[in-house]
Design a protein around this motif. Structure first.
Motif, PDB file in Angstrom:
ATOM      1  N   ASP D 136     -20.641  -9.786 -25.142  1.00 46.95           N
ATOM      2  CA  ASP D 136     -19.494  -9.428 -25.991  1.00 46.95           C
ATOM      3  C   ASP D 136     -18.217 -10.161 -25.598  1.00 46.95           C
ATOM      4  OD1 ASP D 136     -20.610  -7.750 -27.837  1.00 46.95           O
ATOM      5  OD2 ASP D 136     -20.138  -5.890 -26.765  1.00 46.95           O
ATOM      6  N   MET D 137     -17.844 -10.020 -24.318  1.00 47.76           N
ATOM      7  CA  MET D 137     -16.579 -10.602 -23.887  1.00 47.76           C
ATOM      8  C   MET D 137     -16.631 -12.131 -23.924  1.00 47.76           C
ATOM      9  SD  MET D 137     -14.404 -10.079 -20.404  1.00 47.76           S
ATOM     10  CE  MET D 137     -14.331  -8.292 -20.398  1.00 47.76           C
ATOM     11  N   ALA D 138     -17.777 -12.693 -23.565  1.00 43.84           N
ATOM     12  CA  ALA D 138     -17.929 -14.155 -23.609  1.00 43.84           C
ATOM     13  C   ALA D 138     -17.673 -14.659 -25.030  1.00 43.84           C
ATOM     14  CB  ALA D 138     -19.320 -14.563 -23.146  1.00 43.84           C
ATOM     15  N   ILE D 139     -18.188 -13.919 -26.014  1.00 45.04           N
ATOM     16  CA  ILE D 139     -17.996 -14.324 -27.411  1.00 45.04           C
ATOM     17  C   ILE D 139     -16.529 -14.238 -27.808  1.00 45.04           C
ATOM     18  CG2 ILE D 139     -18.477 -13.595 -29.794  1.00 45.04           C
ATOM     19  CD1 ILE D 139     -21.356 -12.992 -28.850  1.00 45.04           C
ATOM     20  N   ARG D 140     -15.880 -13.180 -27.349  1.00 47.67           N
ATOM     21  CA  ARG D 140     -14.453 -13.059 -27.694  1.00 47.67           C
ATOM     22  C   ARG D 140     -13.631 -14.175 -27.034  1.00 47.67           C
ATOM     23  NH1 ARG D 140     -12.396  -7.569 -26.266  1.00 47.67           N
ATOM     24  NH2 ARG D 140     -14.399  -7.275 -25.197  1.00 47.67           N
ATOM     25  N   ILE D 141     -13.997 -14.537 -25.825  1.00 49.02           N
ATOM     26  CA  ILE D 141     -13.304 -15.670 -25.194  1.00 49.02           C
ATOM     27  C   ILE D 141     -13.584 -16.949 -25.980  1.00 49.02           C
ATOM     28  CG2 ILE D 141     -13.308 -17.165 -23.149  1.00 49.02           C
ATOM     29  CD1 ILE D 141     -13.682 -14.590 -21.477  1.00 49.02           C
ATOM     30  N   HIS D 152      -9.804 -18.728 -23.065  1.00 53.13           N
ATOM     31  CA  HIS D 152     -10.306 -19.570 -24.160  1.00 53.13           C
ATOM     32  C   HIS D 152      -9.893 -21.027 -23.953  1.00 53.13           C
ATOM     33  CE1 HIS D 152     -11.383 -20.940 -28.164  1.00 53.13           C
ATOM     34  NE2 HIS D 152     -10.181 -21.508 -28.224  1.00 53.13           N
ATOM     35  N   GLN D 153      -8.657 -21.221 -23.517  1.00 56.11           N
ATOM     36  CA  GLN D 153      -8.164 -22.595 -23.348  1.00 56.11           C
ATOM     37  C   GLN D 153      -8.935 -23.347 -22.272  1.00 56.11           C
ATOM     38  OE1 GLN D 153      -4.143 -21.378 -22.786  1.00 56.11           O
ATOM     39  NE2 GLN D 153      -3.742 -21.221 -24.995  1.00 56.11           N
ATOM     40  N   LEU D 159      -6.889 -29.204 -22.065  1.00 54.92           N
ATOM     41  CA  LEU D 159      -7.226 -29.362 -20.643  1.00 54.92           C
ATOM     42  C   LEU D 159      -8.444 -28.540 -20.276  1.00 54.92           C
ATOM     43  CD1 LEU D 159      -3.738 -29.306 -18.924  1.00 54.92           C
ATOM     44  CD2 LEU D 159      -5.256 -31.246 -19.274  1.00 54.92           C
ATOM     45  N   ASP D 160      -9.366 -28.398 -21.197  1.00 54.51           N
ATOM     46  CA  ASP D 160     -10.507 -27.534 -20.916  1.00 54.51           C
ATOM     47  C   ASP D 160     -11.480 -28.208 -19.952  1.00 54.51           C
ATOM     48  OD1 ASP D 160     -12.162 -29.289 -22.397  1.00 54.51           O
ATOM     49  OD2 ASP D 160     -11.670 -28.244 -24.246  1.00 54.51           O
ATOM     50  N   GLN D 196      -0.831 -18.190 -21.141  1.00 56.36           N
ATOM     51  CA  GLN D 196      -1.245 -19.515 -21.601  1.00 56.36           C
ATOM     52  C   GLN D 196      -1.559 -20.420 -20.410  1.00 56.36           C
ATOM     53  OE1 GLN D 196      -1.225 -20.215 -24.988  1.00 56.36           O
ATOM     54  NE2 GLN D 196      -0.429 -18.153 -25.419  1.00 56.36           N
ATOM     55  N   LEU D 197      -2.503 -21.316 -20.609  1.00 57.91           N
ATOM     56  CA  LEU D 197      -2.814 -22.299 -19.577  1.00 57.91           C
ATOM     57  C   LEU D 197      -1.734 -23.379 -19.565  1.00 57.91           C
ATOM     58  CD1 LEU D 197      -5.228 -22.723 -17.629  1.00 57.91           C
ATOM     59  CD2 LEU D 197      -6.093 -24.404 -19.246  1.00 57.91           C
TER      60      LEU D 197
END
Lengths: 416, 416, 416, 416
Positions: D136-141, D152-153, D159-160, D196-197
């Motif tokens: 669940d959380m992985a999908i939301r990220i 997510h960034q 810069l991922d 934010q990153l």
């Protein structure tokens, strides 16, 4: 001015230079390009994910080391003509042209009793005819009938550029830094004595290091138990497919050339099938494995799914022979759990032995050239490391068997 | 939150992280900063020009490996408290703090009969007093009186992070790729058994490779005959200077602390001179060599010019003892050609022996942990490489003497 | 057969080959060996501990790239005679022979107004006389009076092997992987057009990358604020020492040659002192710094201790000019806290500016050769990266000042 | 204690550690294992023979960088829970799970108008159901609906860790050393500001270097004209096969799942075919190409042979649009020489444009965090390199056409 010249990026050596029309001809030939589609290390990537380099890449690398080695020897005053130079380069470019799909893994399974080097020779002869004899000298170097043995020894011998490249390249792509050898230093230490390739005295430690690195790569990588198990799985897949076909079952084979070889129980003479052989590569095999993963034969489809989905056999690799009682107990229990017949089980449970010799002075020799001009075999040098104990083969026994839970799942065709 | 944290670029490992006030305190101390001015490999750079890294760099590298090793062991469930972690890091940071100028080259020449590790301990005690006992546990780990022996073994033992770093770093800076070891893999294979550091079974090949790499580095680099010759030259320079001073000659010494040590024929107890010792570094020695190159004593000035201008002694390094007749003939001829006295000649012509043991199971042990929980010394493992023949010291005999032409030129003080 | 030939291990390129008597003569000369004792990157090791490589190592590296570049151009059909080849190699070997201690850090401090390249030329002329004119052509290549400008451009120009080596080597030894350039690819892309060195069109991205890497190395490494501060500290130490001597104070100088240069307020003409200059190296300077750390002048001794013990000045480096009010406030507060006079304080508190231009098409040009035979300056190529904004110098302002607490401690001579 | 833990050798980073049951579950899933059979760089290996690494290897690498980045941020005091950590790791492991055969080369050809990221999301949802919501959380990220945008960034942004890994890995395997970025330094410079990153000020030069390296990799590798030409060849092969099938021709397709997708003119909704899609990989495509090389349709078989035997189209890549007269002349002449119809010729002669933006501040931003806590977009920083001219897309025009001689040979089906 300047004839056509091409440089190829190689992460291992930087740049590889191609600068003769015959080299372009050989490299551009479909038989050579086929090597792009054969992985150098077969299933090693199941353990070392970076090990996906191709046999084409390896043979280009060995060619590069040959270029360096020839120049070094010339700088030391060894007379090597331009024609000999080119011939030696062609010989090394083509030394592995006879490899079939998945390299060593399937050798003697698809084509029985024919060593890949003998197939290489046959293919070189075809290319030679197509090029009106331009490969004559390369062939003589390759099959060691040329009068300068050191040229053959650079292609195939204890210190050939083939081994130097594959150890260097395989350790690079697997990331096994311990396999790193000082190929550049070894090449600098090469010399020719009475037409034979020898190594100068001060290269002894590099040679020791080279032999130990090779030993390590064998046991840690090439004969890694998981890799061994995966290769045996593929061998059994081919065996099962042949058996099914032989027994008259209809089995779809997505590749016509693969089908040709599967239909013959034993392929011993390639002469009439050489062109077909030169169309075979890893893609034919894996396409078949993917196709067979959904075939009704439960043994074949389970084996294929296990390989595709990396649900591999368990493998025990040990110094002592296996206890037959344990093998028997494993079989009995698996037959009960999986419902496989004795004969079916043989595809999943099996044992054998594998061995490797670090240095065998009987077969292949490393001659050391001393400053006083004398020559000794490295195993005779006053030096503790490379001696009789390294010349005995180190033998290990393996035992492969499936995890029952996972095997049942695969036999029932459930991927999840 | 985020306490002070510093990262240091290291070409070998990428980044080294410092993240505790006591680590900053130790690294910032002038005694530690002195290690910047001591080359790790003394005169190896005369053969391997890249080998100019400092002892400070090595000890930071060993500290980095200690950080990784401790984390790995913790991940495997070994209980190591935060205090123990810090103490082990301090112990490795300071393990070489007692080295004098030119590291091993001058050990036992300036300060006789005192091993650098015992000086390290004395200096750690000074730092401990300055820091109100904060180094107590680090000292106990260092001198192996702490109740968890594996922490000491990580600092000093067959598989300590000191060796792993110096082999890795020295092969990196010399460019001797054959000295590369799989330090990261070895660290992943470490475990603790009954408080002792052991290595897991599947690390055996990496350990073999590590021992062979060390053996190669000894003979190809550390005991390289040119390096050996240069170090003996420096030893003789110091010997000559001491002798001249002892005999009442006035010899300028550009460094007061160096002068202090030269004036004493034998320094055995450093207690009163520890602070002076901690001001000595390579610069004091080389400044003296540069100064003495123009002094009237023809032996001293010739030795100094030879070292400065890389007009080194010739060195024979061989497996058999020297033939006394050859030594004698060389001496006789040189006395005639150079006009040196017998006693003066001793500074230029001398012989000795040097040895190295690849693995000595008597002194230091590598214990292998098998999957079944049992433990064996690596030399007892059913395995061909590391066995009794590697446990005997490999001894070599050296013979140093000048090239007559070049020696006469240097004795006459002509640089060209 | 085979003349004398020597290979040198280089961690950066593998092996460097020396194979001509004149090369051995030059490399064996004491003036060249002196470069072993001059660090390429001066005090960069205070931030990047691996950056301790010598100027000798760099010049051997540049020589190696010259060998490769000449061979590549020859392979492309550029006529270069054996004599020109040797001369270009000698020219690059000696291009930095005129550097003094700590390379750029002390340029214009010990010897004012004389660029190191002009000293290199004078030294080359001395070597030329000693070798009976054998360096004639090398000198003409070096000072760009030889009729083939591309040979000079390989020694000194926007794409010379000097820059390629120092960027590659400095990024290797610092561990700043971002400074890595594709030197091998750039060399493969070099060509000669109308006697000028040009780069083939398909090398444009490599050139861009090269210029950006250089830009990064400047700001991240060469002009790193801590490195800048340390270099200024050494400049001020020399300035203070000269001032003290000029004012008639007795200051011990452990090195006679250093003393010679300190006693002259301005050295402008080196002709009579060239041999003395060629005896100066980092060791003379650091031995003086070590000696002066215990001298009574509190300014000099504090500066020396700060450098030795890495208790450096704080440095602000910013895009905008400094606010004079902040400078003044800092000075006022420091005078109060430290008790230094205004004039003494100038050695500890100072500001200035530094700048670097990524690509200046006015001064130095990179000419791109297109497939159709046309030539364009890289800044004119239809290409977004190297354009006018990179041709403006990027200027930064620095401000150095001591931490009051640490400064007081050093002024009081306490190391702890 | 010590839960199950596995280390994987990676030539790029050393070792990658897997240490959570859910990670093992995901990696062991057949959908994930499929990524072994998809080459990361499609046909780049035709130019860079080492570029044969798999998408599985890349996603493991990106996962490794994610592990490092999360630890760094935690060390800087950013609160990241164990659950968030695991979710971010799962998200990056699966970020490319939706890629089809030959990665980008066939995107929008087999499945039209569906971006691979949307397929990744659908597959993640399947895995989530199979694992009872554990993803669940992985999908939301992944789809950026989680309340901490920096997670997510890290998965997808300027810069991922995806970009950092592919640039690093692709430059490693191609041997294009100029693509090397300082991924470890960039990660050390990451921070979080208002969720934010961002990147710390002193990382600016590394970021510049990163953007320039990416630019170079695009033009020198990803959009290399030969690679581009080969990819277009495969696209045309698929196009021709679909057209033949659509026109009612009987065309054997060795892979049932590939046949499924070829039979549909447009695939827009994958929902019912997701499992079929997850069985497709490079082997299905290449097996088809090998099979079709011997089919009667002369266009299809010629295209397939050209790709297999590396007899590729010629490609012009230029800054200016093509001159229609040249295109027309080429077509006219080829029609005459080969006898192809206008419509058939379209498969061999075609043109188009390709573009790449070095930095587009409108779409994706790199925020720089200054010491005073302020934030600026990197394109706004007082700094010459990354400015408006790099934010315009760099566009190039390509024109592909066959060499007539070689084309005729392939159309006639002669391999030699």
């Amino acid at each position: 001015m300047a004839q056509r010249r091409k440089i190829i990026n190689d992460p291992v050596y930087g740049f590889i230079t191609i600068d003769h029309p015959l080299l372009f001809e050989v490299i551009g030939h479909p038989y050579y390009q086929r090597l792009r589609r054969i992985q150098q290390m077969a299933f090693a990537h199941l353990v070392y994910p970076g090990a996906v380099h191709s046999r084409l890449h390896h043979s280009l690398g060995a060619y590069h080391l040959m270029c360096i080695a020839l120049r070094e020897l010339q700088n030391k005053g060894v007379a090597i003509s331009a024609e000999e130079e080119l011939a030696a380069k062609i010989a090394i470019l083509l030394h592995d042209i006879g490899h079939g799909p998945f390299s060593h893994a399937l050798e003697h399974t698809l084509i029985e009793g024919v060593h890949h080097e003998s197939i290489s020779l046959q293919i070189m002869e075809v290319l030679n005819r197509q090029n009106n004899g331009a490969l004559d000298m390369a062939i003589r170097i390759f099959n060691n009938t040329y009068h300068l043995p050191f040229l053959h020894q650079l292609v195939s011998g204890q210190l050939d550029v083939d081994r130097m490249d594959y150890l260097t390249r395989d350790s690079f792509f697997t990331g096994v830094s311990e396999g790193v050898i000082g190929y550049d230093r070894i090449i600098k230490m090469l010399a020719v004595h009475d037409g034979q390739l020898v190594v100068e005295e001060k290269g002894i430690f590099s040679i020791e290091k080279f032999l130990v690195a090779r030993r390590l790569m064998y046991w840690q990588v090439y004969l890694h138990k998981t890799v061994l198990g995966a290769e045996k799985l593929l061998v059994n897949i081919i065996r099962r497919a042949k058996d099914l076909i032989q027994a008259g079952n209809r089995l779809p084979v997505p590749s016509p050339v693969l089908e040709l070889f599967l239909q013959q129980q034993k392929v011993r003479d390639l002469h009439n099938q050489l062109d077909a052989f030169c169309q075979l590569d890893d893609y034919d095999l894996m396409a078949a494995v993917k196709c067979w993963a959904n075939q009704p034969d439960r043994v074949l489809s389970a084996l294929c799914r296990m390989l595709l989905n990396r649900k591999l056999l368990k493998v025990k690799l040990q110094a002592d022979p296996l206890d037959p009682a344990i093998v028997e107990a494993t079989r009995t229990s698996l037959i009960k759990e999986t419902g496989l017949t004795e004969e079916e089980l043989d595809y999943f449970v099996f044992s054998g032995e594998t061995s490797n010799t670090t240095y065998d002075p009987a077969e292949e020799r490393i001659q050391v050239l001393f400053k006083d001009g004398s020559i000794k075999d490295i195993s005779q040098v006053d030096n503790a490391l490379i001696q009789h104990n390294l010349s005995r083969p180190l033998k290990k026994y393996y035992f492969c068997f499936p995890d029952p839970v996972s095997a049942i799942k695969e036999l029932q065709g459930r991927t999840k």
